[in-house]
Write a protein that holds these residues in place. Structure first.
Motif, PDB file in Angstrom:
ATOM      1  N   ASN A  75     -52.765-100.728  33.091  1.00 32.24           N
ATOM      2  CA  ASN A  75     -53.407-101.464  34.189  1.00 32.24           C
ATOM      3  C   ASN A  75     -54.934-101.401  34.148  1.00 32.24           C
ATOM      4  O   ASN A  75     -55.584-101.466  35.179  1.00 32.24           O
ATOM      5  CB  ASN A  75     -52.885-100.966  35.543  1.00 32.24           C
ATOM      6  N   ARG A  90     -60.231-101.923  36.383  1.00 28.81           N
ATOM      7  CA  ARG A  90     -58.882-101.645  36.884  1.00 28.81           C
ATOM      8  C   ARG A  90     -58.342-102.951  37.434  1.00 28.81           C
ATOM      9  O   ARG A  90     -58.986-103.591  38.260  1.00 28.81           O
ATOM     10  CB  ARG A  90     -58.914-100.602  37.996  1.00 28.81           C
ATOM     11  N   ASP A  92     -55.045-105.419  39.005  1.00 33.23           N
ATOM     12  CA  ASP A  92     -53.975-105.376  39.997  1.00 33.23           C
ATOM     13  C   ASP A  92     -52.742-104.693  39.417  1.00 33.23           C
ATOM     14  O   ASP A  92     -52.375-104.935  38.269  1.00 33.23           O
ATOM     15  CB  ASP A  92     -53.661-106.815  40.412  1.00 33.23           C
ATOM     16  N   GLU A  93     -52.100-103.847  40.188  1.00 36.70           N
ATOM     17  CA  GLU A  93     -50.937-103.098  39.695  1.00 36.70           C
ATOM     18  C   GLU A  93     -49.761-103.992  39.336  1.00 36.70           C
ATOM     19  O   GLU A  93     -48.898-103.596  38.568  1.00 36.70           O
ATOM     20  CB  GLU A  93     -50.504-102.061  40.732  1.00 36.70           C
ATOM     21  N   ASP A  94     -49.719-105.199  39.878  1.00 32.14           N
ATOM     22  CA  ASP A  94     -48.623-106.119  39.571  1.00 32.14           C
ATOM     23  C   ASP A  94     -48.784-106.752  38.189  1.00 32.14           C
ATOM     24  O   ASP A  94     -47.879-107.414  37.702  1.00 32.14           O
ATOM     25  CB  ASP A  94     -48.540-107.230  40.618  1.00 32.14           C
ATOM     26  N   SER A  96     -49.922-106.533  34.005  1.00 37.19           N
ATOM     27  CA  SER A  96     -49.948-105.621  32.868  1.00 37.19           C
ATOM     28  C   SER A  96     -51.071-106.028  31.929  1.00 37.19           C
ATOM     29  O   SER A  96     -51.152-107.175  31.504  1.00 37.19           O
ATOM     30  CB  SER A  96     -48.615-105.663  32.122  1.00 37.19           C
TER      31      SER A  96
END
Length: 142
Positions: A75, A90, A92-94, A96
Motif C-alpha cells: 500500500n 501511502r 488508500d488501503e482498498d 494495491s
C-alpha cells in the motif's frame, strides 16, 4: 407571406404552443490544458547497507521533481526525486500498489502532487488516492 412564416406560425394556429417560454439547451465546450506525468517504476532492489526510515513528510510534492518510483509495500509507492531524496506515498488501503508495477500516471491540478487530493492511475485503468506522504531518510547499517 412565404412558406417559412406559415410553418413557424403553424403551432400557434393548431394550439400547440404553451404559455411558458421554451428553454434552449446549448452545449458549451471548455478546452483546458492538462498535464499528465508518466512515472516509470524501477524494480525495488534491497540494499544490505541502507535502511530507509520514515519521517513526517510534505503535503505536496512537485510533480516535475519525480524521476522514478519504487513499489515498497502493498500500500505504498516510493518516489525518487531529482535531488536523489525519496518520498513515500501511502495509498488508500482498498488499493494495491502492485497494480502499478508497469508504471503509472499522475495528473495533478497544479503540477504538485498532493496528499488527500490527487490520485495515481495505473496503465490498466485503475486509480488510487494518495492518503499521505512520508519523507524517507537513509540509515546506514553497520
Amino acid at each position: 407571406m412565404n412558406i417559412f412564416h406559415f410553418l413557424s406560425a403553424l403551432p400557434l394556429l393548431l394550439g400547440l404552443s404553451s404559455a411558458e417560454p421554451q428553454r434552449v439547451v446549448s452545449r458549451v465546450t471548455v478546452v483546458q490544458q492538462t498535464t499528465i506525468f508518466r512515472i516509470p517504476v524501477r524494480p525495488h532492489a534491497a540494499s544490505p547497507l541502507v535502511e530507509w526510515t520514515e519521517q513526517k513528510g510534505p503535503k505536496c510534492v512537485p510533480a516535475t521533481e519525480i524521476v522514478a518510483a519504487l513499489l515498497s509495500s502493498p500500500n505504498s509507492v516510493d518516489f525518487v526525486l531529482r535531488d536523489r531524496s525519496r518520498v513515500r506515498a501511502r495509498i488508500d488501503e482498498d488499493c494495491s500498489a502492485l497494480d502499478f508495477y508497469d508504471g503509472f500516471y499522475v495528473q495533478p491540478e497544479d503540477e504538485r502532487l498532493c496528499a488527500r487530493r490527487d490520485e495515481i492511475s495505473s496503465r490498466m485503468g485503475g486509480s488510487c488516492k494518495i492518503e499521505k506522504f512520508r519523507s524517507l531518510v537513509p540509515q546506514f547499517k553497520r
